[in-house]
Design a protein around this motif. Structure first.
Motif, short mmCIF file in Angstrom:
data_model
loop_
_atom_site.label_atom_id
_atom_site.label_comp_id
_atom_site.label_asym_id
_atom_site.label_seq_id
_atom_site.Cartn_x
_atom_site.Cartn_y
_atom_site.Cartn_z
N ASN A 276 21.32 7.24 31.51
CA ASN A 276 22.65 7.81 31.23
C ASN A 276 22.95 8.88 32.26
OD1 ASN A 276 23.36 6.71 28.35
ND2 ASN A 276 21.18 7.21 28.32
N LYS B 20 25.29 1.93 22.33
CA LYS B 20 25.62 2.15 23.75
C LYS B 20 27.01 1.61 24.05
CE LYS B 20 22.66 2.38 27.37
NZ LYS B 20 21.71 1.86 28.38
N ASN B 21 27.64 1.00 23.04
CA ASN B 21 28.96 0.38 23.23
C ASN B 21 29.98 1.00 22.29
OD1 ASN B 21 28.44 -1.77 25.35
ND2 ASN B 21 26.76 -2.11 23.95
N ILE C 161 18.98 3.27 20.57
CA ILE C 161 20.18 3.40 21.41
C ILE C 161 20.13 2.36 22.53
CG2 ILE C 161 21.57 4.94 22.90
CD1 ILE C 161 21.46 6.22 20.21
N GLN C 162 19.01 2.35 23.29
CA GLN C 162 18.94 1.34 24.36
C GLN C 162 17.92 0.25 23.99
OE1 GLN C 162 17.62 1.98 28.27
NE2 GLN C 162 15.65 2.84 27.72
N LYS D 102 29.17 4.51 21.17
CA LYS D 102 28.65 5.45 22.18
C LYS D 102 29.33 6.83 22.03
CE LYS D 102 28.11 5.92 27.18
NZ LYS D 102 26.72 6.14 27.42
#
Ligand code: FAD
Length: 335
Positions: free
Chosen positions: A333, A166-167, A121-122, A170
């Motif tokens: 987050n 994450k974009n 995710i990150q 998301k």
């Protein structure tokens, strides 16, 4: 399904917050059943180990905790091994399983808290290595399309603490598994930070993946707070990557500023140094402070609320902006 449950055991900052509803899933079928049965307008999130989340208030909705297990060899030859790992597996335990077998690739990422499913995710990273360096595929379930997809490394659009998850994707998907390729012929990355010094200090001569993981663990334990003892969510802000000309102005004014060249036209300045120089190292606001050994980590000094942590984060952001003209963005987050 549990109702009105305390989230204290489910995140690392240790804020006293509750969720209206809480459930877990161990495979895709259980996840789709949960999604099909929940009211359409109900807010929900997928939770891993809660080590990159700050709950600033009670969560009015459904927390769906990922508990998919699995550690399977997909293919193997003399040089490489390819593994498919369930998204609910603990990241650090996975690292230790691989290094103990002599497989090299993720040893620099030892002791990062959280789950395997959150790693892409990150695009977790530490000590010169990012999970994107080993990821072959990410398998995920898309909530609206009600379909499972398998994205290649390239399709994941990995960047510094960033990815497509994450974009564009998301909040729209749940990672089910990752496939990683590790080396049987070792190529270590020991150039970062204090790694070489610690290897020398320990008198290690023929370095193995397990040795390097243990070196990383030792260094991390000396620098970062253990969330089991001091609530925190790791690095609170991302290190800003600045246009070269802006960074050079800062370096001219503060010649001691640490910095890393990122390609031809950009320079990264550690957010921890900016925060420290803005006067926040080891300082507190209410029950939240910055960790005395690393200003980038916001710590719960006892009984802190997520709201207090966010108030401190905003104050730090403001002070860094005033002093350096740089906007530092949270890595965590915020909910
Ligand atoms: C002491 C400490 C040290 C840390 N050091 C590092 C470090 O060196 N490098 C680094 O990169 N990070 C670091 N972190 C941050 C954190 O450990 C990582 O971001 C980790 O990957 C988060 O995993 P998690 O399972 O706890 O995710 P969570 O906090 O549970 O979730 C994070 C986000 O991902 C989403 N998510 C989680 N699982 C899934 C899934 N299966 N599918 C879809 N979405 C999902 C959540 O909804 C949320 O938005 C550190 C944190 C702490 C507390």
């Amino acid at each position: 399904m549990k109702t009105n449950i305390s989230l204290l055991p489910y995140h690392t900052f240790g804020a006293k917050v509750n969720a209206d509803f809480f459930t877990t899933f161990s495979n895709k079928e259980e996840l789709t059943t949960i999604l099909d049965q929940k009211p359409n307008d109900q807010n929900f999130i997928i939770l891993g180990g809660g080590s990159n989340i700050l709950f600033t208030q009670d969560f009015h909705g459904l927390i769906i905790k990922n508990e998919i297990s699995g550690f399977d060899v997909i293919s193997e030859d003399d040089n490489h091994i390819t593994l498919k790992i369930g998204a609910g597996e603990n990241w650090h335990d996975t690292v230790m399983q691989t290094v103990e077998k002599g497989w090299q690739g993720i040893e620099n990422l030892a002791l990062i808290p959280g789950t395997v499913g959150a790693s892409p995710i990150q695009n977790i990273g530490a000590y010169g290595v990012e999970v994107k360096d080993v990821i072959q595929k990410v398998e995920f379930y898309h909530f609206d399309k009600k379909e499972t997809f398998e994205y290649s490394n390239q399709e994941c659009a990995f960047g510094y603490r960033n990815s497509i998850f994450k974009n564009e994707l998301k909040g729209k998907i749940a990672v089910l598994s990752i496939t990683i390729k590790l080396n049987k012929n070792w190529h270590f990355n020991t150039s970062y930070g204090a790694i070489e010094d610690e290897i020398k200090h320990q008198g290690i001569e023929n370095l193995t993946p397990l040795d390097l993981a243990n070196v990383i663990i030792k260094i991390r334990e000396s620098k970062l707070p253990d969330p089991k003892e001091i609530g925190n969510c790791g690095s609170f802000f991302k290190n800003p990557v600045l246009p070269k000309k802006d960074a050079l102005k800062i370096i001219e004014k503060y010649p001691e500023a640490p910095h890393y060249i990122v390609g031809e036209e950009a320079i990264k300045i550690p957010a921890g140094w900016l925060i420290q120089t803005a006067g926040w190292k080891g300082k507190s606001l209410g029950n939240v402070g910055t960790y005395p050994k690393q200003a980038l980590v916001l710590v719960n000094n006892g009984g802190a609320t997520g709201e207090e942590a966010w108030a401190l984060a905003l104050q730090i952001q403001k002070d860094v902006k005033t002093q350096f003209g740089i906007s530092i963005e949270p890595e965590v987050n915020i909910l």
